[in-house]
Design a protein around this motif. Structure first.
Motif, PDB file in Angstrom:
ATOM      1  N   LEU A   1       0.812  -1.217   0.000  1.00  0.00           N
ATOM      2  CA  LEU A   1       0.000   0.000   0.000  1.00  0.00           C
ATOM      3  C   LEU A   1       0.848   1.272   0.000  1.00  0.00           C
ATOM      4  O   LEU A   1       0.320   2.355  -0.188  1.00  0.00           O
ATOM      5  CB  LEU A   1      -0.931  -0.002   1.227  1.00  0.00           C
ATOM      6  CG  LEU A   1      -1.984  -1.115   1.252  1.00  0.00           C
ATOM      7  CD1 LEU A   1      -2.857  -0.968   2.484  1.00  0.00           C
ATOM      8  CD2 LEU A   1      -2.845  -1.080   0.000  1.00  0.00           C
TER       9      LEU A   1
ATOM     10  N   ASN B   1       0.837   6.541   2.482  1.00  0.00           N
ATOM     11  CA  ASN B   1      -0.626   6.505   2.500  1.00  0.00           C
ATOM     12  C   ASN B   1      -1.162   6.617   3.920  1.00  0.00           C
ATOM     13  O   ASN B   1      -0.632   5.990   4.847  1.00  0.00           O
ATOM     14  CB  ASN B   1      -1.150   5.198   1.888  1.00  0.00           C
ATOM     15  CG  ASN B   1      -1.282   5.301   0.388  1.00  0.00           C
ATOM     16  OD1 ASN B   1      -0.905   6.304  -0.206  1.00  0.00           O
ATOM     17  ND2 ASN B   1      -1.803   4.263  -0.228  1.00  0.00           N
TER      18      ASN B   1
ATOM     19  N   THR C   1      -4.986   6.223   5.877  1.00  0.00           N
ATOM     20  CA  THR C   1      -6.360   5.767   5.701  1.00  0.00           C
ATOM     21  C   THR C   1      -7.222   6.305   6.839  1.00  0.00           C
ATOM     22  O   THR C   1      -6.871   6.158   8.009  1.00  0.00           O
ATOM     23  CB  THR C   1      -6.437   4.230   5.686  1.00  0.00           C
ATOM     24  OG1 THR C   1      -5.671   3.739   4.598  1.00  0.00           O
ATOM     25  CG2 THR C   1      -7.884   3.770   5.529  1.00  0.00           C
TER      26      THR C   1
ATOM     27  N   TYR D   1      -8.002   5.336  -6.617  1.00  0.00           N
ATOM     28  CA  TYR D   1      -8.087   4.096  -5.841  1.00  0.00           C
ATOM     29  C   TYR D   1      -7.022   3.095  -6.275  1.00  0.00           C
ATOM     30  O   TYR D   1      -6.418   2.398  -5.450  1.00  0.00           O
ATOM     31  CB  TYR D   1      -9.476   3.497  -6.007  1.00  0.00           C
ATOM     32  CG  TYR D   1      -9.744   2.255  -5.187  1.00  0.00           C
ATOM     33  CD1 TYR D   1     -10.289   2.344  -3.918  1.00  0.00           C
ATOM     34  CD2 TYR D   1      -9.476   0.975  -5.705  1.00  0.00           C
ATOM     35  CE1 TYR D   1     -10.569   1.196  -3.176  1.00  0.00           C
ATOM     36  CE2 TYR D   1      -9.739  -0.166  -4.971  1.00  0.00           C
ATOM     37  CZ  TYR D   1     -10.287  -0.053  -3.712  1.00  0.00           C
ATOM     38  OH  TYR D   1     -10.551  -1.192  -2.980  1.00  0.00           O
TER      39      TYR D   1
ATOM     40  N   SER E   1      -3.675   4.187  -4.663  1.00  0.00           N
ATOM     41  CA  SER E   1      -3.620   4.102  -3.200  1.00  0.00           C
ATOM     42  C   SER E   1      -3.676   2.656  -2.731  1.00  0.00           C
ATOM     43  O   SER E   1      -3.072   2.308  -1.711  1.00  0.00           O
ATOM     44  CB  SER E   1      -4.765   4.900  -2.572  1.00  0.00           C
ATOM     45  OG  SER E   1      -6.023   4.392  -2.974  1.00  0.00           O
ATOM     46  N   ARG E   2      -4.385   1.800  -3.461  1.00  0.00           N
ATOM     47  CA  ARG E   2      -4.493   0.391  -3.064  1.00  0.00           C
ATOM     48  C   ARG E   2      -3.594  -0.531  -3.881  1.00  0.00           C
ATOM     49  O   ARG E   2      -3.610  -1.748  -3.660  1.00  0.00           O
ATOM     50  CB  ARG E   2      -5.948  -0.073  -3.194  1.00  0.00           C
ATOM     51  CG  ARG E   2      -6.920   0.697  -2.317  1.00  0.00           C
ATOM     52  CD  ARG E   2      -6.605   0.551  -0.840  1.00  0.00           C
ATOM     53  NE  ARG E   2      -7.495   1.340  -0.012  1.00  0.00           N
ATOM     54  CZ  ARG E   2      -8.611   0.880   0.544  1.00  0.00           C
ATOM     55  NH1 ARG E   2      -8.984  -0.366   0.322  1.00  0.00           N
ATOM     56  NH2 ARG E   2      -9.352   1.661   1.305  1.00  0.00           N
TER      57      ARG E   2
ATOM     58  N   ASP F   1      -8.581   7.420   1.551  1.00  0.00           N
ATOM     59  CA  ASP F   1      -7.130   7.254   1.438  1.00  0.00           C
ATOM     60  C   ASP F   1      -6.508   8.596   1.064  1.00  0.00           C
ATOM     61  O   ASP F   1      -6.936   9.233   0.097  1.00  0.00           O
ATOM     62  CB  ASP F   1      -6.782   6.219   0.365  1.00  0.00           C
ATOM     63  CG  ASP F   1      -7.234   4.824   0.741  1.00  0.00           C
ATOM     64  OD1 ASP F   1      -7.261   4.524   1.944  1.00  0.00           O
ATOM     65  OD2 ASP F   1      -7.575   4.037  -0.166  1.00  0.00           O
TER      66      ASP F   1
ATOM     67  N   GLN G   1      -2.931  10.368   0.079  1.00  0.00           N
ATOM     68  CA  GLN G   1      -1.539  10.185  -0.317  1.00  0.00           C
ATOM     69  C   GLN G   1      -0.749  11.439   0.026  1.00  0.00           C
ATOM     70  O   GLN G   1      -1.076  12.536  -0.447  1.00  0.00           O
ATOM     71  CB  GLN G   1      -1.432   9.900  -1.816  1.00  0.00           C
ATOM     72  CG  GLN G   1      -1.923   8.516  -2.218  1.00  0.00           C
ATOM     73  CD  GLN G   1      -1.697   8.240  -3.691  1.00  0.00           C
ATOM     74  OE1 GLN G   1      -2.209   8.953  -4.547  1.00  0.00           O
ATOM     75  NE2 GLN G   1      -0.920   7.212  -3.982  1.00  0.00           N
TER      76      GLN G   1
END
Length: 409
Positions: free
Chosen positions: A57, A61, A63, A131, A134-135, A228, A230
């Motif tokens: 990840l 990052n 969350t 997405y 970030s994932r 999320d 960044q």
């Protein structure tokens, strides 16, 4: 040193002379150690898998997610990260990278989707184009959702490989249509396959544009977002985290909330949280199955007491020839410790084999991992069990009177 080696050699000779009895004696130790090693190896494998999953990840990052206390859950209340919270973060976090929201369109447990005559239950996620970064999930075929898809609320989606298989779609499903609720969505991408974690597929999902997902829910104010963030400079992680915390607390206090019903975590912290739970569970299970070690220790004590009785005349002869009380004590203690250590080694091998077999038989279970400290600790602990439970028989042997021992029939 020479005397100690002689004592150990004598203990080994005694064990070999009664091989079957020795094997039955250490059976409890073998079962105990094997059970502990098998349990720990499986759970350590899970912890290692979590580390690998969250390492992907990225270190930059953050969350943001809601957190509902146990008391609130009992009272039917639930915390949410709302659209207003998301907008506050977008407006109040200058200089960061992407701020990517996502939520479960059909609830936390998913919903039914259809394709032709096939239908299946799956997760339906709505998120932004960021997405995938970030994932760390990217399309294998086709494309990911775009900003244009989101702005125009297009009925498009990307799907995972497991869902493609369950819906019996072609190997290249790009251009096919699936029905989510009452809406038809065009598949524009097939994501890379990521496999299973703890038996749960990471490839069984539908992902659509964020605005499209909002248009499909009955009440957008009730969605619970996961956000999320960044961070461009990892040195600013703590500062950005504090800023997010302050913004959300201020927003929630204005809304009458206590302000502590959310959590801001790095990918590493998310992984550590799950690993701590796994370690706790593994220790509980290891403690439960470790009781069998005590049972094995009692078995060793019983057999050693029988051995003392059988060898009473032998002990009397040794004492008559000048063997000291300490030498007799060490001989029986070393025999008990050696028995337990042998059982510990056999248990480690069987335990690792059991953990490896479990990881092969149970679908989605990560490969078993046995840390070196577990092996060392198991063998030392089993030897210590032998010493502890062998003390009474050894003391009984050392305390025998030579004359009475020689007269024993």
């Amino acid at each position: 040193m020479a005397d100690l080696l002689l004592i150990v050699e004598s203990a080994w000779a005694s064990i070999r002379a009664h091989a079957l009895r020795s094997l039955l004696t250490v059976l409890g130790i073998v079962i105990g150690v094997a059970s502990v090693i098998a349990v720990v190896s499986v759970f350590q494998g899970m912890a290692a898998s979590i580390t690998d999953q969250f390492a992907g990840l990225g270190a930059n990052n953050l969350t943001v997610r809601s957190e509902t206390s146990f008391d609130d859950q009992l009272q039917g209340r639930r915390s949410r990260i709302s659209l207003e919270d998301y907008q506050r973060l977008v407006d109040g976090l200058p200089g960061v990278g992407e701020v990517s929201p996502s939520f479960n369109v059909m609830g936390d447990h998913g919903g039914t989707v259809h394709a032709g005559r096939a239908d299946t239950f799956t997760r339906v996620i709505a998120s932004s184009p960021a997405y995938q970064h970030s994932r760390q999930v990217y399309p294998r075929l086709g494309r990911f959702i775009t900003a244009a898809d989101n702005d125009s609320r297009r009925r498009v989606c990307v799907i995972g490989e497991k869902l493609r298989s369950k819906l019996e779609l072609p190997a290249d499903p790009v251009g096919q249509y699936i029905r989510i609720g009452s809406e038809w969505c065009k598949v524009v991408g097939l994501m890379e396959e990521r496999g299973e974690v703890f038996g749960f597929s990471q490839d069984d999902f539908v992902l659509m544009p964020f605005a499209t997902g909002l248009a499909l829910v009955k009440d957008a104010s009730q969605v619970d977002l996961s956000i999320d963030v960044q961070v461009a400079d990892t040195a600013e992680m703590d500062a950005v985290k504090d800023r997010i915390d302050a913004l959300l607390r201020q927003s929630r206090l204005r809304g009458g909330s206590q302000g502590g019903d959310f959590r801001v975590e790095t990918a590493e912290q998310l992984g550590d949280s799950l690993k701590s739970i796994i370690h706790l569970v593994s220790m509980v299970f290891a403690g439960i199955v470790g009781v069998s070690l005590l049972v094995g220790g009692i078995g060793i004590m019983n057999i050693m007491l029988v051995s003392v009785t059988e060898r009473t005349r032998e002990i009397g002869i040794c004492k008559a020839l000048g063997a000291t009380r300490q030498a007799i004590l060490l001989q029986f203690l070393s025999e008990a410790a050696l028995l337990s250590a042998i059982g510990g080694v056999i248990g480690v091998v069987l335990g690792y084999a059991g953990g490896l077999l479990a990881s092969l038989v149970i679908p989605g279970l990560p490969p078993a991992t046995v840390p070196w400290w577990t092996v060392v600790l198991s063998v030392l602990f089993s030897a210590a069990v032998g010493v502890v439970f062998g003390t009474i028989p050894a003391a009984k042997a050392a305390g025998l009177d030579p004359i009475d021992a020689l007269r024993y029939e």
